[in-house]
Design a protein around this motif. Sequence first.
Motif, mmCIF file in Angstrom:
data_model
loop_
_atom_site.group_PDB
_atom_site.id
_atom_site.type_symbol
_atom_site.label_atom_id
_atom_site.label_comp_id
_atom_site.label_asym_id
_atom_site.label_seq_id
_atom_site.Cartn_x
_atom_site.Cartn_y
_atom_site.Cartn_z
ATOM 1 N N UNK A 148 0.962 1.426 6.290
ATOM 2 C CA UNK A 148 1.034 0.655 7.613
ATOM 3 C C UNK A 148 -0.153 0.927 8.123
ATOM 4 N N UNK A 149 -0.347 2.285 8.517
ATOM 5 C CA UNK A 149 -1.369 2.703 9.474
ATOM 6 C C UNK A 149 -2.863 2.215 8.966
ATOM 7 N N UNK A 150 -3.033 2.142 7.723
ATOM 8 C CA UNK A 150 -4.259 1.728 7.032
ATOM 9 C C UNK A 150 -4.465 0.127 7.214
ATOM 10 N N UNK A 151 -3.288 -0.387 7.071
ATOM 11 C CA UNK A 151 -3.294 -2.014 7.252
ATOM 12 C C UNK A 151 -3.784 -2.350 8.749
ATOM 13 N N UNK A 152 -3.199 -1.494 9.686
ATOM 14 C CA UNK A 152 -3.409 -1.770 11.123
ATOM 15 C C UNK A 152 -4.974 -1.413 11.283
ATOM 16 N N UNK A 153 -5.453 -0.353 10.766
ATOM 17 C CA UNK A 153 -6.802 0.030 10.915
ATOM 18 C C UNK A 153 -7.875 -1.022 10.031
ATOM 19 N N UNK A 154 -7.485 -1.513 9.242
ATOM 20 C CA UNK A 154 -8.542 -2.255 8.277
ATOM 21 C C UNK A 154 -8.342 -3.831 8.773
ATOM 22 N N UNK A 155 -7.095 -4.311 8.831
ATOM 23 C CA UNK A 155 -6.735 -5.461 9.072
ATOM 24 C C UNK A 155 -6.209 -6.048 7.833
ATOM 25 N N UNK A 156 -6.107 -5.363 6.810
ATOM 26 C CA UNK A 156 -5.529 -5.980 5.405
ATOM 27 C C UNK A 156 -3.777 -5.797 5.739
ATOM 28 N N UNK A 157 -3.168 -6.633 5.066
ATOM 29 C CA UNK A 157 -1.895 -6.788 4.895
ATOM 30 C C UNK A 157 -1.670 -5.407 3.958
ATOM 31 N N UNK A 158 -0.180 -5.066 4.125
ATOM 32 C CA UNK A 158 0.095 -3.782 3.670
ATOM 33 C C UNK A 158 0.088 -4.030 1.922
ATOM 34 N N UNK A 159 0.552 -5.185 1.373
ATOM 35 C CA UNK A 159 0.240 -5.488 0.178
ATOM 36 C C UNK A 159 -1.041 -5.392 -0.287
ATOM 37 N N UNK A 160 -1.966 -5.830 0.569
ATOM 38 C CA UNK A 160 -3.362 -5.836 0.243
ATOM 39 C C UNK A 160 -3.916 -4.417 0.191
ATOM 40 N N UNK A 161 -3.475 -3.376 0.853
ATOM 41 C CA UNK A 161 -3.754 -2.155 1.003
ATOM 42 C C UNK A 161 -3.291 -1.510 -0.372
ATOM 43 N N UNK A 162 -2.072 -1.885 -0.781
ATOM 44 C CA UNK A 162 -1.444 -1.354 -2.181
ATOM 45 C C UNK A 162 -2.277 -2.034 -3.294
ATOM 46 N N UNK A 163 -2.704 -3.111 -3.138
ATOM 47 C CA UNK A 163 -3.681 -3.662 -4.312
ATOM 48 C C UNK A 163 -4.775 -2.841 -4.348
ATOM 49 N N UNK A 164 -5.469 -2.451 -3.250
ATOM 50 C CA UNK A 164 -6.885 -1.864 -3.082
ATOM 51 C C UNK A 164 -6.632 -0.380 -3.775
ATOM 52 N N UNK A 165 -5.625 0.118 -3.329
ATOM 53 C CA UNK A 165 -5.692 1.734 -3.665
ATOM 54 C C UNK A 165 -4.858 1.695 -5.296
ATOM 55 N N UNK A 166 -4.313 0.634 -5.832
ATOM 56 C CA UNK A 166 -3.816 0.947 -7.145
ATOM 57 C C UNK A 166 -4.847 0.074 -8.393
ATOM 58 N N UNK A 167 -4.886 -1.050 -7.908
ATOM 59 C CA UNK A 167 -5.424 -2.074 -8.889
ATOM 60 C C UNK A 167 -6.951 -2.064 -8.717
#
Length: 416
Positions: free
Chosen positions: A386-405
């Motif tokens: 949630x904190x990453x999403x707030x800082x980068x502008x990505x959605x939470x699902x987008x953050x999950x995608x970047x970190x895993x896939x």
Amino acid sequence: MMSTNLTLLERKISNNLNCLYFVNHPVYRIQKDHQLVLAPEYGLAGNVTEIICDAQQRYHISFMARKEIVLTEKKVAKVTNNQLGQNTTQFLATLGYQLPTVQPLDDLTRPTTSTLLPSLDDLTEFPTDYTIIDCEFGALFQRSDTAKGVNWHIIESPGLRASIFQLSAIGFSHHTQTAPFFNRYFDNPNFLPDKKLAGLTETGLTTTAYEAQGAPLTILKAFIRQVLQPQLPLVFWDQTQDMKHIRLLLTHYYHQLTATEQQIVSRPVKIFDAQAYTNILINRGNHKTGSHDLPLNGLAALFNISNPRQHNAIWDVQTTELVMIKLAELTHQAPVITSIPQALTLPNNVVSAEARTEHVRTPSPTSQRASYAQVHQLRERGKTYREIAAATGFSISGVNYILKKARSIVTRSESV
């Protein structure tokens, strides 16, 4: 073969008494004993004015106050002329007919419908003080009593298949209600019983009181006094049938009116036909001439006016007033002229909205790698999704995608 003028015609009528048409007399029914009685279905027709046999052996019967009837030869039992010039009684007696003992009022002195409430030129502009009138009608039936019960047969006489059931009028001045307020129901014996029940329901009167107020002559006298005597312009939503039947009734009862009442109904009247006025508005912008016959309650609905009691005369009067207010507003508005349709052209330096959107939504590979790296860095520092999403502008699902896939993509990009 030329047409021939006749004096008398007997018409065959299946399952009923024959009719006798006699020039300068009302229409009679021929009883089985050859006694003549007035035909009630022709009560408003006035005298027979002419009987003609044309070249095709068709018989044209004309009346004072209704359309002519055309009969074929097979529907005619007898035709003749008064060639000897006999008086009425002698002439009919020679043919075997007997006149009623009490003769009806001489219809020769009765005015024609065109001489009552004559309207020389209808108004083309809204009147400021006026009375709106509306009528509702009932079909006319003939009652016959049999051993098995009562039968009702619709009267097939052209022009007399209906008569006024409800006659209503309300006065207005500058769209503010004034006198009169007139709402009466006719008690016609030729209406079906359900008409009488409807009238009783609407008025809440007893049967005796309803029959008293519903007497045609009583209603006409009140109508003359309250509606016609003030000589205000009369407004209708399509005057055609309303004025026709009002004039027919006045013609029929003319000799039972007082001299003053006869004078009032013989004066010219000013009529404003609101339905006809809509044609002026419709044709104003397109410079054409046409008749559109717009229905009152249909047009009212377009103006967002809802009439909960459609085809009730007094309610239709009120609805006519509301529609007239809307029409008056349109009268003062200039027509909006449709412009010439043409394709939309854009300057070369203008980028379409779709292209701009695509540009925003598709970042360059370099900026994408930088954003992905920032996500990984923040995660390594212990930040939540949630904190990453707030800082980068990505959605939470987008953050999950970047970190895993997208980890492998970022790693390869960074190692180059």
